[in-house]
Each structure stands twice: as C-alpha cells, then as structure tokens.
Design an enzyme around this catalytic site. Structure first.
Site, PDB file in Angstrom:
ATOM      1  N   LEU A  55      -4.550  40.816  94.097  1.00  0.00           N
ATOM      2  CA  LEU A  55      -3.359  40.081  93.692  1.00  0.00           C
ATOM      3  C   LEU A  55      -2.191  40.985  94.035  1.00  0.00           C
ATOM      4  O   LEU A  55      -2.262  42.199  93.823  1.00  0.00           O
ATOM      5  CB  LEU A  55      -3.365  39.805  92.185  1.00  0.00           C
ATOM      6  N   ASP A  56      -1.111  40.428  94.570  1.00  0.00           N
ATOM      7  CA  ASP A  56      -0.008  41.304  94.972  1.00  0.00           C
ATOM      8  C   ASP A  56       0.695  41.911  93.757  1.00  0.00           C
ATOM      9  O   ASP A  56       0.465  41.505  92.614  1.00  0.00           O
ATOM     10  CB  ASP A  56       0.967  40.577  95.914  1.00  0.00           C
ATOM     11  N   TYR A  57       1.536  42.864  94.019  1.00  0.00           N
ATOM     12  CA  TYR A  57       2.194  43.676  92.996  1.00  0.00           C
ATOM     13  C   TYR A  57       2.879  42.832  91.919  1.00  0.00           C
ATOM     14  O   TYR A  57       2.820  43.147  90.727  1.00  0.00           O
ATOM     15  CB  TYR A  57       3.218  44.587  93.682  1.00  0.00           C
ATOM     16  N   THR A  71       2.247  39.582  91.183  1.00  0.00           N
ATOM     17  CA  THR A  71       1.462  38.444  90.721  1.00  0.00           C
ATOM     18  C   THR A  71       0.561  38.842  89.565  1.00  0.00           C
ATOM     19  O   THR A  71      -0.021  39.927  89.550  1.00  0.00           O
ATOM     20  CB  THR A  71       0.608  37.868  91.875  1.00  0.00           C
TER      21      THR A  71
END
Length: 236
Positions: A103-105, A107
């Site tokens: 999951l991106d930073y 999210t």
C-alpha cells in the site's frame, strides 16, 4: 528445488523478490555465489544470504495489519522512513516477516504480512486475480458517467486497466465515497485511475483482499489470521 522457491520457503521473501537476491549475487550455495535462477538446491546443500544460513521455516506466520498513513510497506527503508514492521511489536523480532504486496505511503487499510513466500507469490501473481476492495473519498459529486468509465478500464502507462467494480457508496458534505474492486496490482493504481478522469483521491483505504476483510481492526494494530483465513489464502 529451484533456488527462488527454496528462499521463499525459508521466509526470505516471495519467490519473485527472492530472485533479486540471487541476481545481485547475495546468495551462496556451499560457499559458492550463485546468480543463475535455474539453480537447484539439494537437501544436503548449505544456502546463505549475505553470509547468513537459511533453513525452511516449519511454522509460517500470517498477519493482518491495519496500516495507517506514513508507513512504507517494506522490511527496511534506505530513506529512514517508518516501515510497517515497526507496527508489529517485539513479538515478531527476528522473524523473517515481509508484506504481501504494498500500500503506498499515504494509503491506509488492510495489509497482509507473512513468512510464507509461496503463499505471497500466489496472491501477488497476476494470474491469481485476487480482488482487492478499496474505499476512496473524492471531493465533489462524482457522476455515473465517470464511474462507468472507470468500470470499463482506463489507460495507464499505455495499457488499459482491466474491467472492475466501482460504485458510489454515498455523497455527504461534498465528499463522494466510492467503493472500487480491482484484480490488478499496478503501482498506485486506484489513485491513478481517478487521476485519469481528473478526480483527486483525498483519502484511500483498502478494506478487503479476497474474502479477508479488515473489519473492526483498529488503525495501526494487527492480528494473526485464524485457521479458516489461512486455509483460504493457501487455496488462492
């Protein structure tokens, strides 16, 4: 057994990520560096990574984490940012746990972590098409025409995304809450899908991976999967 599968069974990482260690010359078999991914490992071989011996893990660990913003999904970060492993606590220190996918930073939401490279590889492999469910918050009222465009697929990096499920959950205080279910795992895919229709995601949370749901797990906390959930992962 192929070297990448052996490394995955040892809990180093998924098969795909284990290949990187081989290519970079960090893996030795009986003291000799191997870089050929077709190399087989025999029962009597001694395998080391960065001069540390690896042995297959007997009992694997499977964890569900509610990832908050501000953490990166990696085992270590060269920029010194906080990693999701720091949220697990001392109980798992020394265990070769790694996140399944990312999951991106910015999210939040459901992230699975494990020591089982085989399971991780199956879940992340494009052929598995495991559905991932997100809830996105968008400023303003999103139209049915915009939702239909997302459902049919949009062009990212010159390639059209697969058809997906998209529905408006509600619209309050000038915010549209949209549920998105995708079966791909491209980098920042959901955010970029909305970007393609000139809509900015102001909040994004993953709430389910296949049949596994985040439920009432508090932000920043984790739990081990139960037997039924583990059985589901192994059948993916």
């Amino acid at each position: 057994m192929r070297i990448n599968k052996y490394l995955a069974l040892c809990g180093l990482s998924s098969r795909r990520n284990s290949e990187i260690f081989v290519r970079e010359g960090k893996v030795k078999i009986n003291g000799r560096t191997v870089t050929d991914l077709s190399t087989d490992v025999k029962d009597t071989d001694i395998v080391t990574v960065n001069n540390e011996r690896l042995l297959p893990t007997e009992e694997h660990i499977y964890i569900m984490l509610n990832k908050p913003k501000g953490y990166v999904c990696t085992t270590s970060d060269e920029l010194g940012r906080k990693t999701v492993l720091q949220l697990l606590g001392s109980k798992y220190e020394g265990k070769r746990i790694f996140p399944i996918g990312r999951l991106d930073y910015d999210t939040e939401g459901l992230l699975l972590l494990t020591t089982d490279g085989d399971v991780a590889n199956r879940i992340m492999h494009p052929k598995s098409e495991v559905p991932k469910t997100y809830v996105a918050k968008i400023e303003g009222e999103i139209t049915e025409a915009e939702l239909a465009k997302l459902r049919g697929g949009v062009i990212l990096d010159g390639v059209k995304t697969k058809k997906c499920k998209v529905r408006l959950k509600d619209f309050t205080d000038n915010i549209s809450r949209v549920e998105v279910v995708i079966t791909e795992g491209r980098n920042r895919q959901v955010r970029r899908m909305f970007d393609s229709i000139n809509r900015e995601v102001v909040f994004l949370k993953r709430v389910a991976i296949g049949e596994l749901k985040l439920g009432g797990l508090y932000r920043g906390t984790s739990r081990e999967l139960n037997a039924k959930e583990i059985e589901y992962l192994k059948k993916v």
